[in-house]
Scaffold this motif. Structure first.
Motif, PDB file in Angstrom:
ATOM      1  N   CYS A 183     169.803  44.292   8.076  1.00 27.57           N
ATOM      2  CA  CYS A 183     171.064  43.811   8.609  1.00 27.57           C
ATOM      3  C   CYS A 183     171.172  42.334   8.231  1.00 27.57           C
ATOM      4  O   CYS A 183     170.275  41.549   8.534  1.00 27.57           O
ATOM      5  N   THR A 184     172.268  41.958   7.595  1.00 32.65           N
ATOM      6  CA  THR A 184     172.418  40.563   7.170  1.00 32.65           C
ATOM      7  C   THR A 184     173.103  39.693   8.223  1.00 32.65           C
ATOM      8  O   THR A 184     173.227  38.489   8.034  1.00 32.65           O
ATOM      9  N   ILE A 185     173.546  40.315   9.329  1.00 37.12           N
ATOM     10  CA  ILE A 185     174.167  39.544  10.421  1.00 37.12           C
ATOM     11  C   ILE A 185     173.380  39.738  11.713  1.00 37.12           C
ATOM     12  O   ILE A 185     173.948  39.743  12.799  1.00 37.12           O
ATOM     13  N   HIS A 186     172.082  39.886  11.598  1.00 34.06           N
ATOM     14  CA  HIS A 186     171.255  40.190  12.765  1.00 34.06           C
ATOM     15  C   HIS A 186     171.523  39.232  13.925  1.00 34.06           C
ATOM     16  O   HIS A 186     171.624  39.651  15.077  1.00 34.06           O
ATOM     17  N   LEU A 187     171.658  37.961  13.654  1.00 35.78           N
ATOM     18  CA  LEU A 187     171.873  36.986  14.741  1.00 35.78           C
ATOM     19  C   LEU A 187     173.232  37.161  15.410  1.00 35.78           C
ATOM     20  O   LEU A 187     173.369  36.921  16.612  1.00 35.78           O
ATOM     21  N   ASP A 188     174.243  37.585  14.651  1.00 35.13           N
ATOM     22  CA  ASP A 188     175.597  37.714  15.187  1.00 35.13           C
ATOM     23  C   ASP A 188     176.039  39.153  15.405  1.00 35.13           C
ATOM     24  O   ASP A 188     177.202  39.409  15.702  1.00 35.13           O
ATOM     25  N   SER A 189     175.139  40.109  15.257  1.00 36.54           N
ATOM     26  CA  SER A 189     175.548  41.512  15.367  1.00 36.54           C
ATOM     27  C   SER A 189     176.078  41.798  16.770  1.00 36.54           C
ATOM     28  O   SER A 189     175.657  41.188  17.750  1.00 36.54           O
ATOM     29  N   PRO A 190     177.037  42.739  16.862  1.00 32.64           N
ATOM     30  CA  PRO A 190     177.626  43.038  18.173  1.00 32.64           C
ATOM     31  C   PRO A 190     176.639  43.760  19.084  1.00 32.64           C
ATOM     32  O   PRO A 190     175.595  44.256  18.646  1.00 32.64           O
ATOM     33  N   ALA A 191     176.987  43.850  20.356  1.00 32.43           N
ATOM     34  CA  ALA A 191     176.112  44.442  21.372  1.00 32.43           C
ATOM     35  C   ALA A 191     175.700  45.861  21.012  1.00 32.43           C
ATOM     36  O   ALA A 191     174.551  46.243  21.220  1.00 32.43           O
ATOM     37  N   GLN A 192     176.615  46.659  20.449  1.00 32.57           N
ATOM     38  CA  GLN A 192     176.269  48.046  20.104  1.00 32.57           C
ATOM     39  C   GLN A 192     175.091  48.088  19.142  1.00 32.57           C
ATOM     40  O   GLN A 192     174.303  49.022  19.173  1.00 32.57           O
ATOM     41  N   CYS A 193     174.963  47.084  18.300  1.00 34.89           N
ATOM     42  CA  CYS A 193     173.848  47.032  17.354  1.00 34.89           C
ATOM     43  C   CYS A 193     172.584  46.507  18.036  1.00 34.89           C
ATOM     44  O   CYS A 193     171.498  47.041  17.834  1.00 34.89           O
ATOM     45  N   CYS A 213     164.595  50.456   8.241  1.00 32.89           N
ATOM     46  CA  CYS A 213     164.789  51.556   7.300  1.00 32.89           C
ATOM     47  C   CYS A 213     166.261  51.745   6.969  1.00 32.89           C
ATOM     48  O   CYS A 213     166.599  52.400   5.991  1.00 32.89           O
ATOM     49  N   GLY A 214     167.152  51.207   7.808  1.00 32.88           N
ATOM     50  CA  GLY A 214     168.584  51.286   7.569  1.00 32.88           C
ATOM     51  C   GLY A 214     169.243  52.570   8.031  1.00 32.88           C
ATOM     52  O   GLY A 214     170.466  52.678   8.016  1.00 32.88           O
ATOM     53  N   THR A 215     168.465  53.537   8.467  1.00 29.46           N
ATOM     54  CA  THR A 215     169.022  54.834   8.830  1.00 29.46           C
ATOM     55  C   THR A 215     170.108  54.718   9.901  1.00 29.46           C
ATOM     56  O   THR A 215     171.148  55.360   9.798  1.00 29.46           O
ATOM     57  N   CYS A 216     169.889  53.890  10.901  1.00 27.78           N
ATOM     58  CA  CYS A 216     170.847  53.776  11.997  1.00 27.78           C
ATOM     59  C   CYS A 216     172.201  53.235  11.541  1.00 27.78           C
ATOM     60  O   CYS A 216     173.229  53.569  12.118  1.00 27.78           O
ATOM     61  N   CYS A 217     172.207  52.446  10.503  1.00 27.14           N
ATOM     62  CA  CYS A 217     173.440  51.781  10.077  1.00 27.14           C
ATOM     63  C   CYS A 217     174.113  52.439   8.877  1.00 27.14           C
ATOM     64  O   CYS A 217     175.146  51.956   8.416  1.00 27.14           O
ATOM     65  N   MET A 218     173.535  53.514   8.366  1.00 24.06           N
ATOM     66  CA  MET A 218     174.092  54.157   7.175  1.00 24.06           C
ATOM     67  C   MET A 218     175.447  54.810   7.443  1.00 24.06           C
ATOM     68  O   MET A 218     176.179  55.114   6.512  1.00 24.06           O
ATOM     69  N   TYR A 219     175.796  55.011   8.714  1.00 23.66           N
ATOM     70  CA  TYR A 219     177.091  55.616   9.040  1.00 23.66           C
ATOM     71  C   TYR A 219     177.869  54.738  10.015  1.00 23.66           C
ATOM     72  O   TYR A 219     178.689  55.228  10.768  1.00 23.66           O
ATOM     73  N   MET A 220     177.594  53.441   9.978  1.00 21.73           N
ATOM     74  CA  MET A 220     178.247  52.499  10.894  1.00 21.73           C
ATOM     75  C   MET A 220     179.447  51.798  10.270  1.00 21.73           C
ATOM     76  O   MET A 220     180.033  50.910  10.876  1.00 21.73           O
ATOM     77  N   GLY A 221     179.823  52.183   9.067  1.00 21.45           N
ATOM     78  CA  GLY A 221     180.930  51.528   8.382  1.00 21.45           C
ATOM     79  C   GLY A 221     182.236  51.583   9.148  1.00 21.45           C
ATOM     80  O   GLY A 221     183.091  50.712   9.005  1.00 21.45           O
ATOM     81  N   ASP A 222     182.409  52.602   9.980  1.00 18.43           N
ATOM     82  CA  ASP A 222     183.639  52.725  10.767  1.00 18.43           C
ATOM     83  C   ASP A 222     183.546  52.028  12.117  1.00 18.43           C
ATOM     84  O   ASP A 222     184.515  51.978  12.850  1.00 18.43           O
ATOM     85  N   TYR A 223     182.384  51.501  12.474  1.00 14.84           N
ATOM     86  CA  TYR A 223     182.195  50.908  13.793  1.00 14.84           C
ATOM     87  C   TYR A 223     182.316  49.391  13.792  1.00 14.84           C
ATOM     88  O   TYR A 223     182.569  48.800  14.826  1.00 14.84           O
ATOM     89  N   ILE A 224     182.107  48.778  12.656  1.00 17.34           N
ATOM     90  CA  ILE A 224     182.306  47.346  12.524  1.00 17.34           C
ATOM     91  C   ILE A 224     183.340  47.142  11.430  1.00 17.34           C
ATOM     92  O   ILE A 224     183.107  47.471  10.268  1.00 17.34           O
ATOM     93  N   ALA A 225     184.487  46.637  11.824  1.00 23.50           N
ATOM     94  CA  ALA A 225     185.563  46.408  10.863  1.00 23.50           C
ATOM     95  C   ALA A 225     185.615  44.926  10.492  1.00 23.50           C
ATOM     96  O   ALA A 225     185.642  44.063  11.381  1.00 23.50           O
ATOM     97  N   ILE A 226     185.601  44.643   9.207  1.00 24.30           N
ATOM     98  CA  ILE A 226     185.786  43.267   8.743  1.00 24.30           C
ATOM     99  C   ILE A 226     187.285  43.059   8.604  1.00 24.30           C
ATOM    100  O   ILE A 226     187.937  43.720   7.802  1.00 24.30           O
ATOM    101  N   GLU A 227     187.824  42.158   9.417  1.00 19.21           N
ATOM    102  CA  GLU A 227     189.262  41.896   9.363  1.00 19.21           C
ATOM    103  C   GLU A 227     189.599  40.993   8.188  1.00 19.21           C
ATOM    104  O   GLU A 227     190.534  41.267   7.449  1.00 19.21           O
ATOM    105  N   HIS A 228     188.845  39.908   8.028  1.00 13.66           N
ATOM    106  CA  HIS A 228     188.986  39.066   6.840  1.00 13.66           C
ATOM    107  C   HIS A 228     187.864  38.031   6.778  1.00 13.66           C
ATOM    108  O   HIS A 228     187.214  37.734   7.773  1.00 13.66           O
ATOM    109  N   GLN A 229     187.649  37.528   5.581  1.00 11.04           N
ATOM    110  CA  GLN A 229     186.613  36.526   5.354  1.00 11.04           C
ATOM    111  C   GLN A 229     187.195  35.159   5.689  1.00 11.04           C
ATOM    112  O   GLN A 229     188.293  34.820   5.257  1.00 11.04           O
TER     113      GLN A 229
END
Length: 158
Positions: free
Chosen positions: A80-90, A10-26
């Motif tokens: 989640c588009t990184i389900h396989l690589d998501s961090p432990a908190q996820c 449903c995405g509810t858990c991740c709707m406010y996770m923008g500050d918890y996973i920082a993309i440093e660079h592509q």
């Protein structure tokens, strides 16, 4: 009986996770150097192959700036588009699908995605056990039915 957690996507858990996973660079077309902010742990996030098409649409994260940058709609699901690589908190997160309050507004407990009640209130626990006898978890609308049952018994649910 212990039920296995099944994500409803449903995405509810991740709707406010923008500050918890920082993309440093592509670092590649579908690969990113990231940091799990809460633990200061770096990780590489590779977009799951089966989700690359939906990841390429940036309209969702642009419209929801506080959401995790890797969250995307896929039909009626939010995935989640990184389900396989998501961090432990996820990986270890278990969603809360319902919060239960007394009619007066006092918080009593939560219900997780496995329809498990978490409360210290013996009265609520008793009502919950009664509800579960009447409403099998196997029905597709069990969560909704359980919520209505609690409302009928004078509780407030969100």
């Amino acid at each position: 009986m212990h039920m296995t957690f099944i994500c409803r996507q449903c995405g509810t858990c991740c709707m406010y996770m923008g500050d918890y996973i920082a993309i440093e660079h592509q670092i590649g077309p579908f690969e990113f150097k990231c940091c799990s902010v809460s633990t200061n742990t770096p990780f590489i996030a590779c977009i799951d192959e089966d989700k690359r098409a939906i990841f390429s649409d940036y309209s969702f994260p642009d419209q929801h700036p506080s959401a995790c940058r890797f969250l995307r709609p896929d039909g009626n699901l939010i995935r989640c588009t990184i389900h396989l690589d998501s961090p432990a908190q996820c990986k270890f997160y278990r969603c809360v699908v319902m919060r239960v309050y007394k009619a007066s507004g006092a918080f009593l407990g939560t219900v997780t995605g496995t329809l498990a009640l978490h409360t210290d209130d013996p009265g609520l626990r008793l009502v919950w056990e009664e509800a579960k006898k009447c409403i099998p978890e196997s029905v597709t609308d069990a969560e909704e039915r359980l919520g209505r049952y609690l409302l009928e018994k004078g509780y407030r649910v969100e």
